[in-house]
Each structure stands twice: as C-alpha cells, then as structure tokens.
Design an enzyme around this catalytic site. Structure first.
Site, PDB file in Angstrom:
ATOM      1  N   GLY A  11      96.763  42.490  -1.257  1.00 53.30           N
ATOM      2  CA  GLY A  11      96.939  43.413  -2.316  1.00 53.30           C
ATOM      3  C   GLY A  11      96.154  43.029  -3.456  1.00 53.30           C
ATOM      4  N   GLN A  12      96.312  43.857  -4.872  1.00 55.41           N
ATOM      5  CA  GLN A  12      95.114  43.682  -5.686  1.00 55.41           C
ATOM      6  C   GLN A  12      95.442  42.059  -6.367  1.00 55.41           C
ATOM      7  OE1 GLN A  12      96.745  45.713  -9.257  1.00 55.41           O
ATOM      8  NE2 GLN A  12      94.669  45.645 -10.324  1.00 55.41           N
ATOM      9  N   ASP A  34      99.931  38.613   5.490  1.00 60.16           N
ATOM     10  CA  ASP A  34     100.127  40.021   4.815  1.00 60.16           C
ATOM     11  C   ASP A  34     100.691  40.817   6.042  1.00 60.16           C
ATOM     12  OD1 ASP A  34      99.250  41.892   2.215  1.00 60.16           O
ATOM     13  OD2 ASP A  34      99.601  43.016   4.127  1.00 60.16           O
ATOM     14  N   ILE A  53     107.328  39.947   5.590  1.00 61.72           N
ATOM     15  CA  ILE A  53     108.466  39.030   5.007  1.00 61.72           C
ATOM     16  C   ILE A  53     109.712  39.343   5.129  1.00 61.72           C
ATOM     17  CG2 ILE A  53     108.445  40.626   2.702  1.00 61.72           C
ATOM     18  CD1 ILE A  53     108.477  36.713   2.949  1.00 61.72           C
ATOM     19  N   TYR A 142     112.289  49.173  -9.479  1.00 62.06           N
ATOM     20  CA  TYR A 142     111.432  48.101  -9.434  1.00 62.06           C
ATOM     21  C   TYR A 142     111.864  47.283 -10.520  1.00 62.06           C
ATOM     22  CZ  TYR A 142     106.596  45.983 -10.316  1.00 62.06           C
ATOM     23  OH  TYR A 142     105.856  45.103 -10.479  1.00 62.06           O
TER      24      TYR A 142
HETATM   25  P1  NAD Z   1      99.950  45.477  -3.971  1.00 61.64           P
HETATM   26  O1  NAD Z   1     100.725  46.568  -3.633  1.00 61.64           O
HETATM   27  O2  NAD Z   1      98.628  45.578  -4.362  1.00 61.64           O
HETATM   28  O3  NAD Z   1      99.956  44.323  -2.741  1.00 61.64           O
HETATM   29  C1  NAD Z   1     101.231  44.182  -2.058  1.00 61.64           C
HETATM   30  C2  NAD Z   1     100.751  43.526  -0.720  1.00 61.64           C
HETATM   31  O4  NAD Z   1     102.075  43.173  -0.062  1.00 61.64           O
HETATM   32  C3  NAD Z   1      99.939  44.357  -0.001  1.00 61.64           C
HETATM   33  O5  NAD Z   1      98.961  43.882   0.541  1.00 61.64           O
HETATM   34  C4  NAD Z   1     100.883  44.719   1.166  1.00 61.64           C
HETATM   35  O6  NAD Z   1     100.343  45.075   2.639  1.00 61.64           O
HETATM   36  C5  NAD Z   1     101.844  43.514   1.263  1.00 61.64           C
HETATM   37  N1  NAD Z   1     103.055  43.754   1.807  1.00 61.64           N
HETATM   38  C6  NAD Z   1     103.892  44.837   1.880  1.00 61.64           C
HETATM   39  N2  NAD Z   1     104.989  44.709   2.573  1.00 61.64           N
HETATM   40  C7  NAD Z   1     104.939  43.583   3.083  1.00 61.64           C
HETATM   41  C8  NAD Z   1     105.770  42.641   3.992  1.00 61.64           C
HETATM   42  N3  NAD Z   1     106.790  43.364   4.576  1.00 61.64           N
HETATM   43  N4  NAD Z   1     105.463  41.561   4.395  1.00 61.64           N
HETATM   44  C9  NAD Z   1     104.221  41.055   3.794  1.00 61.64           C
HETATM   45  N5  NAD Z   1     103.326  41.746   3.215  1.00 61.64           N
HETATM   46  C10 NAD Z   1     103.653  42.791   2.897  1.00 61.64           C
HETATM   47  O7  NAD Z   1     100.572  44.460  -5.243  1.00 61.64           O
HETATM   48  P2  NAD Z   1     100.223  43.527  -6.508  1.00 61.64           P
HETATM   49  O8  NAD Z   1      99.304  44.554  -7.288  1.00 61.64           O
HETATM   50  O9  NAD Z   1      99.035  42.711  -5.728  1.00 61.64           O
HETATM   51  O10 NAD Z   1     101.157  42.790  -6.891  1.00 61.64           O
HETATM   52  C11 NAD Z   1     101.715  41.553  -6.396  1.00 61.64           C
HETATM   53  C12 NAD Z   1     103.118  41.155  -6.854  1.00 61.64           C
HETATM   54  O11 NAD Z   1     102.858  40.919  -8.192  1.00 61.64           O
HETATM   55  C13 NAD Z   1     104.332  42.158  -6.715  1.00 61.64           C
HETATM   56  O12 NAD Z   1     105.569  41.397  -6.792  1.00 61.64           O
HETATM   57  C14 NAD Z   1     104.193  42.873  -7.902  1.00 61.64           C
HETATM   58  O13 NAD Z   1     105.508  43.456  -8.529  1.00 61.64           O
HETATM   59  C15 NAD Z   1     103.845  41.909  -9.178  1.00 61.64           C
HETATM   60  N6  NAD Z   1     103.122  42.634 -10.047  1.00 61.64           N
HETATM   61  C16 NAD Z   1     102.100  43.184 -10.071  1.00 61.64           C
HETATM   62  C17 NAD Z   1     101.194  43.776 -11.062  1.00 61.64           C
HETATM   63  C18 NAD Z   1      99.978  44.411 -11.060  1.00 61.64           C
HETATM   64  O14 NAD Z   1      99.658  44.874 -12.240  1.00 61.64           O
HETATM   65  N7  NAD Z   1      99.203  44.449 -10.078  1.00 61.64           N
HETATM   66  C19 NAD Z   1     102.017  43.616 -12.601  1.00 61.64           C
HETATM   67  C20 NAD Z   1     103.289  43.062 -12.402  1.00 61.64           C
HETATM   68  C21 NAD Z   1     103.645  42.477 -11.417  1.00 61.64           C
HETATM   69  C1  AKB Z   2     103.268  48.580 -12.158  1.00 58.41           C
HETATM   70  O1  AKB Z   2     102.709  49.524 -12.910  1.00 58.41           O
HETATM   71  O2  AKB Z   2     104.049  48.905 -11.404  1.00 58.41           O
HETATM   72  C2  AKB Z   2     102.736  47.193 -12.213  1.00 58.41           C
HETATM   73  C3  AKB Z   2     103.721  46.200 -13.181  1.00 58.41           C
HETATM   74  C4  AKB Z   2     103.476  46.202 -14.581  1.00 58.41           C
HETATM   75  O3  AKB Z   2     104.386  45.823 -12.816  1.00 58.41           O
HETATM   76  N1  AKB Z   2     101.508  46.970 -12.606  1.00 58.41           N
END
Ligand code: NAD
Ligand code: AKB
Length: 317
Positions: A11-12, A34, A53, A142
């Site tokens: 992911g990101q 993943d 997971i 969420y």
């Molecule tokens: P994302 O959606 O880009 O990546 C999530 C990854 O998890 C994907 O590659 C997906 O394939 C994988 N995934 C989904 N289901 C799965 C499973 N059952 N088993 C294993 N892998 C699985 O998310 P992200 O932006 O990288 O965020 C990662 C974490 O950080 C999350 O918990 C998110 O809530 C948190 N977060 C992200 C942000 C943001 O702005 N990106 C902000 C706050 C919190």
């Molecule tokens: C979202 O917009 O859901 C995320 C976060 C702030 O948790 N980027």
C-alpha cells in the site's frame, strides 16, 4: 538475526516503509507481506510473502516459524472505502490487530507498530490544534475501528506488557504508490491530474482544511517512534502527529506557482461529511516532548517534491 515483517506492504505507506527498513536492517531481514499475489517490482529487492491477515493460523505459523520479532501491521480499509463496506471494514481493521497483539502477549513478538488516524476524532472534538487527549466521538466506521484499536493497544500494554506503538497519522502525501481509498486522497490525486489534464475536480470543498503530512516525514517519524526507548513513551494508545494543514484552495494556489495554467473546481461528494468531522489542525506536543518529533516538510516544499516526482504511468496499473 530476527526478522521484521510489514503486513499490508503493497500500500501507500507499506511500499516506502519496507524500502526504508530494508536500508536500515538489510534487505533479507525485512519481509514484505500482503494479500496481493504478486510482489510489486519496487519491493523485489527482498523477501515477499502472500499473507491474508484474516487467516489467523497462517499468520501465526509464519511469524513463529520465521523468527519474526517486529511487526508493522498496516492492512486496513481506509475511511472512504470502509463506509461502503462497514461490516468487512470492522472485521479487517480489528481481527488482524488481535492476531498480532496475541502473538506479542505470548512473547513470540517483541514490538508492534499499528497505525491509528486523525479519524479517531469526530464533530464534537475541538477542530483547531486538536489536543492529544480530548473528546473522541468518531462518526465513521473507520474512525470507530481506529479508536477501538487504540484502546486495545493500551489495554495489552498495561495488562500484558505488550510493546505496541502507534501514531494518529494525518492524510499522507506521496508519489511512490497511489493512495488506497481515504478522504485525504484528493491531496495526492491533484498532482496526477495537474500533470495529465492541467485541472482537477476536488471531491472536497475549497475551504476544507485537514491535517496532512509528506510521506518522508511520516516514515521517519514512524521509525523514530519505534527506536525510542520505551521509558520515554508516555502514550500507549497513539500519538498525535502534525505535518502541515491546508485546504484544497491552498494546495491549488501552491501548484499554480509551478503550473500557472492549473485550474481547480469543486464537486464535494460523500467524503465531504467525513472531512467535516475531522480536525483542521493537530497539537502534537506530546510526540515532540516524549520522542523528539519534528516535521521537515511544509506545504510549499511538499508541492515542489510531488510535482518533480509523480509518475503518471502509475495511473495505468
Ligand atoms: P493502503 O490501502 O494503501 O494499503 C493497505 C494494504 O493492505 C494494501 O496493499 C492491501 O492489499 C493490503 N491488505 C488489504 N487487506 C489485506 C489482508 N487481508 N491481508 C494482508 N494485506 C491486506 O493503506 P495505507 O494508506 O498504506 O495505510 C496503511 C495503514 O495506515 C492503515 O491502517 C491506515 O488506516 C493507516 N493510515 C493511513 C493514512 C494515509 O493517509 N495513507 C493515514 C492514517 C492512517
Ligand atoms: C483517510 O483519509 O482515510 C486516511 C486517514 C487520514 O486515515 N488518509
């Protein structure tokens, strides 16, 4: 040497976190995991395992058999996607956390990173300079899952001595991979559309201020928190972390300094209500005081780096 695993590595955040941890600990010691079958090219410099997971037994077996001692659990549904499938979002965002917390309780794992979000806050939270400790009444599934996760992390720390660390990330902005379905995604999409079309239709209104952070800061902050001596950490739920706050109109103005013909228009959708329920800016003095957090990127630095680096080819995948 013991191993580190990042679950949700494609992911990101995961993509960049894996690369940084491999630079720090060696490629072979950092496993990218993943649910996706294929390892993305960018993560092919080290081990990759397909892992769901939600398959508790397989996750347990892999971690125990491979001497994995540090887990970064990133797999989750983000705010916008979660609203479309609340039952599954609750399951995915919570069950995996218990699997990992239990492994640490049983002493198979030494240290966990599990990300929370500004989504733990809600409409009754003070919106400006939101304190570390304040009203948390989230209105999204969420946010509810993140708040529950925070409480469970603290519970496992206090009752079972589990070393679990967390950050309430703001919206993260990056160019290595595309965002995964959040409310703050507009602030990444805008750069791709600025390059492809020279214009952007924002799904948030022009004055919707939200806390944001450039990914380089987020990765550095995550690793600094994980490296901090446990004696210095007073928050065992999740730390507020601030980068910069801006509105769609402000980021568009900054882009216009580089692409004067760039145009933005506004067509708010269901994500506007989510954004309206979140803070506009964050007080992160606890993180600054406890483990020395300080951001490097403001809006103008971030916009320049993003425009220099976004690769529109990513949109084709
Ligand atoms: P994302 O959606 O880009 O990546 C999530 C990854 O998890 C994907 O590659 C997906 O394939 C994988 N995934 C989904 N289901 C799965 C499973 N059952 N088993 C294993 N892998 C699985 O998310 P992200 O932006 O990288 O965020 C990662 C974490 O950080 C999350 O918990 C998110 O809530 C948190 N977060 C992200 C942000 C943001 O702005 N990106 C902000 C706050 C919190
Ligand atoms: C979202 O917009 O859901 C995320 C976060 C702030 O948790 N980027």
């Amino acid at each position: 040497m013991s191993k580190t695993i990042i679950i949700g590595a494609c992911g990101q955040i995961g993509t960049e976190l894996v690369l940084e941890l491999r630079r720090k600990y060696g490629n072979e010691n950092v496993v990218a995991a993943d649910v996706r079958t294929d390892c993305p090219e960018i993560l092919s410099n080290g081990p990759y395992v397909k892992m769901d997971i939600l398959d508790r037994e397989s996750v347990r077996n892999y971690i125990i058999e491979n001497n994995v001692k540090t887990v970064y659990l990133l797999a989750a549904l983000l705010s916008a996607t979660a609203e479309k499938n609340p039952d599954f979002a609750w399951r995915l965002n919570m069950e995996g956390l218990f699997t990992i917390l239990d492994l640490a309780k049983e002493k198979y794992i030494d240290k966990i990173f599990w990300p929370s979000s500004i989504a733990v806050f809600g409409p009754s939270t003070p919106r400006i300079n939101t304190p570390q400790c304040t009203v948390t009444e989230p209105t999204t599934i969420y946010g509810i899952s993140k708040l529950a996760g925070e409480r469970w992390c603290e519970y496992y720390n206090k009752n079972f001595g589990v070393d679990v660390r967390s950050i309430r990330y703001p919206g993260l902005i990056s160019y290595t991979s595309l965002p995964g379905g959040g409310t703050t995604d507009y602030a990444v999409d805008i750069f791709y559309q600025a390059k492809v079309k020279g214009e952007y239709v924002s799904f948030l209104d022009k004055d919707s201020a939200l806390p944001m952070m450039f990914m380089e800061d987020a990765i550095r902050g995550t690793i600094e928190l994980m490296d901090a001596p446990s004696s210095s950490l007073k928050v065992h739920a999740a730390y507020n972390l601030s980068g910069c706050s801006f509105t769609p109109a402000q980021i568009a103005e900054e882009i216009k300094k580089h692409i004067p013909s760039f145009r933005i228009s506004y067509a708010p959708d269901f994500r506007q209500a989510i954004a309206d329920s979140w803070p506009g800016s964050i007080d992160d003095s606890a993180a600054r005081g406890d483990w020395g957090w300080k951001e490097k990127f403001g809006l103008s630095e971030m916009v320049k780096v993003m425009l220099d680096n976004v690769n529109v080819e990513l949109l084709k995948n």
